[in-house]
Motif scaffolding. Sequence first.
Motif, PDB file in Angstrom:
ATOM      1  N   LYS A 293       0.859  -1.187   0.000  1.00  0.00           N
ATOM      2  CA  LYS A 293       0.000   0.000   0.000  1.00  0.00           C
ATOM      3  C   LYS A 293       0.894   1.235   0.000  1.00  0.00           C
ATOM      4  O   LYS A 293       1.325   1.706   1.053  1.00  0.00           O
ATOM      5  CB  LYS A 293      -0.919  -0.013   1.223  1.00  0.00           C
ATOM      6  CG  LYS A 293      -1.897  -1.184   1.224  1.00  0.00           C
ATOM      7  CD  LYS A 293      -2.799  -1.169   2.450  1.00  0.00           C
ATOM      8  CE  LYS A 293      -3.768  -2.351   2.427  1.00  0.00           C
ATOM      9  NZ  LYS A 293      -4.659  -2.377   3.616  1.00  0.00           N
TER      10      LYS A 293
ATOM     11  N   SER B 111       2.437   5.036  -0.298  1.00  0.00           N
ATOM     12  CA  SER B 111       2.034   6.338   0.217  1.00  0.00           C
ATOM     13  C   SER B 111       2.011   7.357  -0.921  1.00  0.00           C
ATOM     14  O   SER B 111       2.367   7.057  -2.063  1.00  0.00           O
ATOM     15  CB  SER B 111       3.003   6.781   1.316  1.00  0.00           C
ATOM     16  OG  SER B 111       4.321   6.884   0.796  1.00  0.00           O
ATOM     17  N   GLY B 112       1.623   8.585  -0.581  1.00  0.00           N
ATOM     18  CA  GLY B 112       1.573   9.625  -1.599  1.00  0.00           C
ATOM     19  C   GLY B 112       2.919  10.240  -1.903  1.00  0.00           C
ATOM     20  O   GLY B 112       3.109  10.862  -2.944  1.00  0.00           O
TER      21      GLY B 112
ATOM     22  N   SER C  99       6.515   5.626  -1.828  1.00  0.00           N
ATOM     23  CA  SER C  99       5.434   6.274  -2.573  1.00  0.00           C
ATOM     24  C   SER C  99       4.969   5.430  -3.751  1.00  0.00           C
ATOM     25  O   SER C  99       5.628   4.475  -4.168  1.00  0.00           O
ATOM     26  CB  SER C  99       5.893   7.635  -3.083  1.00  0.00           C
ATOM     27  OG  SER C  99       6.852   7.469  -4.121  1.00  0.00           O
ATOM     28  N   TYR C 100       3.834   5.837  -4.319  1.00  0.00           N
ATOM     29  CA  TYR C 100       3.283   5.161  -5.499  1.00  0.00           C
ATOM     30  C   TYR C 100       4.224   5.302  -6.695  1.00  0.00           C
ATOM     31  O   TYR C 100       4.248   4.444  -7.584  1.00  0.00           O
ATOM     32  CB  TYR C 100       1.903   5.730  -5.827  1.00  0.00           C
ATOM     33  CG  TYR C 100       1.907   7.148  -6.342  1.00  0.00           C
ATOM     34  CD1 TYR C 100       1.843   7.415  -7.708  1.00  0.00           C
ATOM     35  CD2 TYR C 100       1.982   8.236  -5.473  1.00  0.00           C
ATOM     36  CE1 TYR C 100       1.853   8.709  -8.195  1.00  0.00           C
ATOM     37  CE2 TYR C 100       1.997   9.534  -5.946  1.00  0.00           C
ATOM     38  CZ  TYR C 100       1.927   9.758  -7.301  1.00  0.00           C
ATOM     39  OH  TYR C 100       1.949  11.048  -7.783  1.00  0.00           O
TER      40      TYR C 100
END
Length: 377
Positions: free
Chosen positions: A142, A144-145, A150-151
């Motif tokens: 999952k 994070s931004g 991060s993605y």
Amino acid sequence: MDQAIKKNINSYYILVVIWFGLTLSTGALKFFIFNLFPNVFVGGMGFFLILLLHKEITINKKHLFLIFGIFVFFILYYVSFFYNYSDTNLSYILKILSLFINSVSAVFLSTYIIRFERNYLFYVFSSIGFVFSCMYILGFIKPSGAGELSYLNLALPVGIGIISSFILLINEKSRYLKLLCASLFLISLFAIIHLSARMVLISVLFFTLFFLFRYISFIKSLMIVLFSSTVSFVFFSKYFSNSEFLIFKFTRLFENYKDEPRYQVYINSIEYIVNNIGGYGLQSYYKLIGYYPHNLFIEVLMTSGLYCLIILFIFMIITFYYIFKDKSDINDKKFFSVVFVYFLIQWSFSYDFSSSYTVLIPMFTVISINYLRVDNE
């Protein structure tokens, strides 16, 4: 005896391929091990492989000159530690040291991998992209931004996985392998659209179109593009919940570029650079603008000055010369040209120098491989 020697050579080749795979995926490994261990491990593994294969590695005078150039570049970068605005720490210094060690290791190990006309690295990165895509889709990862988890960091291996599987799809002769590559391609594509990583999507689109028209006839390529574009647009608009957000990111890039967060970052960085082209010191940008410049060239110039940037440009000019000159088939050597351009696009709009192994290692590998080719000719 011949069979035993052949088996050992193949085993060593696999180890070298794994080293390149791990080294170029170090950033993504942070999702599993969030410390410096991946950097230390790949550095140690590279050194071990050089010792193991020292009799098989071929180095000429041009390689020694290349290594000397790498050494000078990193010395100039390290010297900026003593500049007035330097604001670094031990962790960053060790990352740069790891970057130097892996860059030199790539020069040595690339002279071994050139002996094999195979495409294993394309399969390795297709598999890596597929694994990360599945882990993201199933919810095991999952992102994070922002930050190292991060993605964007997740999108990087997924993107190169898409490109690798597509290149294999249009080049493999076996129907079963084509089906496998198509499956890897579609699953990874599903993940990358969900991640909304804009520059990765642009890079994927660029490479798929380039290799489509490069290896398939123009009419067939045009029909494939029109059909896939129509299906993708309908499917994307109807089923993807983040479609409006992704479309907004793309339209902002072309219509309101001044609203881009990076725009002001670049403006602030350039203002400081104009006032001092000699550089401000390691991680000085945190003192000056509050964050890293989101551009490899601006960061090098801001950190260590014009001379360091000139050396980097010389390396890149040589690399692009060999890339445009290369007319060989799809194999591991071609992979490094593809991955260099792919990651260079990403590092031109995001990421910092300490994580630029994905740019530097393919760059030095392309140069090293072609130095050996020229010497053999």
